[in-house]
Enzyme design. Sequence first.
Site, short mmCIF file in Angstrom:
data_model
loop_
_atom_site.label_atom_id
_atom_site.label_comp_id
_atom_site.label_asym_id
_atom_site.label_seq_id
_atom_site.Cartn_x
_atom_site.Cartn_y
_atom_site.Cartn_z
NE ARG A 152 -2.78 0.46 3.44
CZ ARG A 152 -2.02 0.65 4.53
NH1 ARG A 152 -1.28 1.73 4.65
NH2 ARG A 152 -2.02 -0.24 5.49
CE1 TYR A 169 -17.05 12.44 -14.95
CE2 TYR A 169 -16.37 12.49 -12.66
CZ TYR A 169 -16.86 11.80 -13.74
OH TYR A 169 -17.17 10.48 -13.62
CG ASP A 177 -9.87 17.12 -14.05
OD1 ASP A 177 -9.21 16.53 -14.93
OD2 ASP A 177 -10.88 16.64 -13.52
CE LYS A 209 -13.24 9.18 -17.44
NZ LYS A 209 -13.53 10.45 -16.79
C1 LIG Z 1 -13.93 10.86 -15.46
C2 LIG Z 1 -13.45 12.15 -14.95
C3 LIG Z 1 -13.11 12.30 -13.59
C4 LIG Z 1 -13.30 11.18 -12.58
O1 LIG Z 1 -12.41 10.14 -12.77
P1 LIG Z 1 -12.72 8.59 -12.41
O2 LIG Z 1 -11.52 7.89 -12.91
O3 LIG Z 1 -13.99 8.23 -13.12
O4 LIG Z 1 -12.88 8.53 -10.93
C5 LIG Z 1 -12.61 13.53 -13.19
N1 LIG Z 1 -12.46 14.56 -14.05
C6 LIG Z 1 -12.79 14.45 -15.35
C7 LIG Z 1 -12.61 15.62 -16.25
C8 LIG Z 1 -13.30 13.25 -15.85
O5 LIG Z 1 -13.64 13.16 -17.13
#
Ligand SMILES: *Cc1c(COP(=O)(O)O)cnc(C)c1O
Length: 394
Positions: free
Chosen positions: A63, A115, A187, A212
Amino acid sequence: MIGGDPLLSGFENPDEHGFETRAIRAGQPHDPRTGGVVTPIALSTTFAQENIGEPKFGYEYARTGNPTRHAWEQCLASLEMASHGFAFASGLAAEDALLRFLEPNDHLILGDDAYGGTFRLIDKVHGRTGLSHTAVDLTNPESIREAWNESTRMVWLETPTNPMLTVFDIEKICSTVHELGGIAVVDNTFATPYLQQPLSLGADAVVHSATKYLGGHSDVVGGAVATSHSALAEHVGFVQNAVGAVASPFDSYLTLRGVKTLAVRMDRHCENAEKLVQVLQDHSRVSEVLYPGLESHPGHEIAKTQMSGFGGMVSFRLKGGIEAAEKVAVSTQVFTLAESLGAVESLIEHPGVMTHASTAGSALEVPQDLVRLSVGIESIEDLVEDLERALATA
Ligand SMILES: *Cc1c(COP(=O)(O)O)cnc(C)c1O
């Protein structure tokens, strides 16, 4: 040095190499026993110690630290030009680790388009323990000063945003936030470090949903934080170990495998998206196309300075309203109707009732006539034909 010993990988000074080379080599040692060029998936949960408290290679318990995860963390740090990278079990777990830097009763400012899950985490999870927030239009960085109060400590932004593809001026926002004494988090999921490097524009930390584009193949849920801010790095590292929402060895391996082709995939995502944007722009049933690469896009000039390409995400609005949007979303065959984005296959969705349902009634609510495309890397002729066929139903 843990995980990326240059003697083992024969790859010194990764930061002197180009992006594509770093994606393939940074942090990824050859297997020291066999010379294997792929970072092994290390499944051990515990590691032998030479003496009490003296682990042989720096690893004690998985971990806290795992060799495959460390390889991915070092690669990410190298791609974002950060001193530290941290890999999490999901994008939201990575976001949560950053948000825990705030104290109860602190205040956070976020963009009024983000998001849906980010908004839910800030509002419904951290809101319950006392964090307050204000959503503002960050296309006007002055709105930060107006919303700032004595408890404000962090500004959170996505750019381009999900799903409206609004572009925010990272450099201007970060300098405003720093003037006010706060921390700016970006982000970078939509752009990826290949197209945009927020830390070089002044951001204190970058967060990713690696689910993504970084993973890129719709087969791994993951998240990451990159930062050169020493207090944030110390905090995120502490939370990663103390809370334990870590990326598994297999997920770390899959993400590294994806990242190796990030540059070539992004080039094709951008190319295909630009061609589909032309089709949408010329279409009689479409009322508006949202894509930062369009000269008519309000953020186009900013996007041109802070991004090296405009990305693979395209949103558009239909003259026929929600009925037309729903018809188009269910009528494609090459584009799959599904949530998520950023992988090799093209996806289509209706944000209002799918990914962004949790923003209903808030400042982040999205229009109901909106359709979002995640443009994949299939043959462009097939994508054009599929979209044209679906638009004819609108
Ligand atoms: C999908 C997404 C998230 C969240 O990520 P997860 O891997 O689904 O927890 C955060 N920010 C953006 C812009 C996203 O497209």
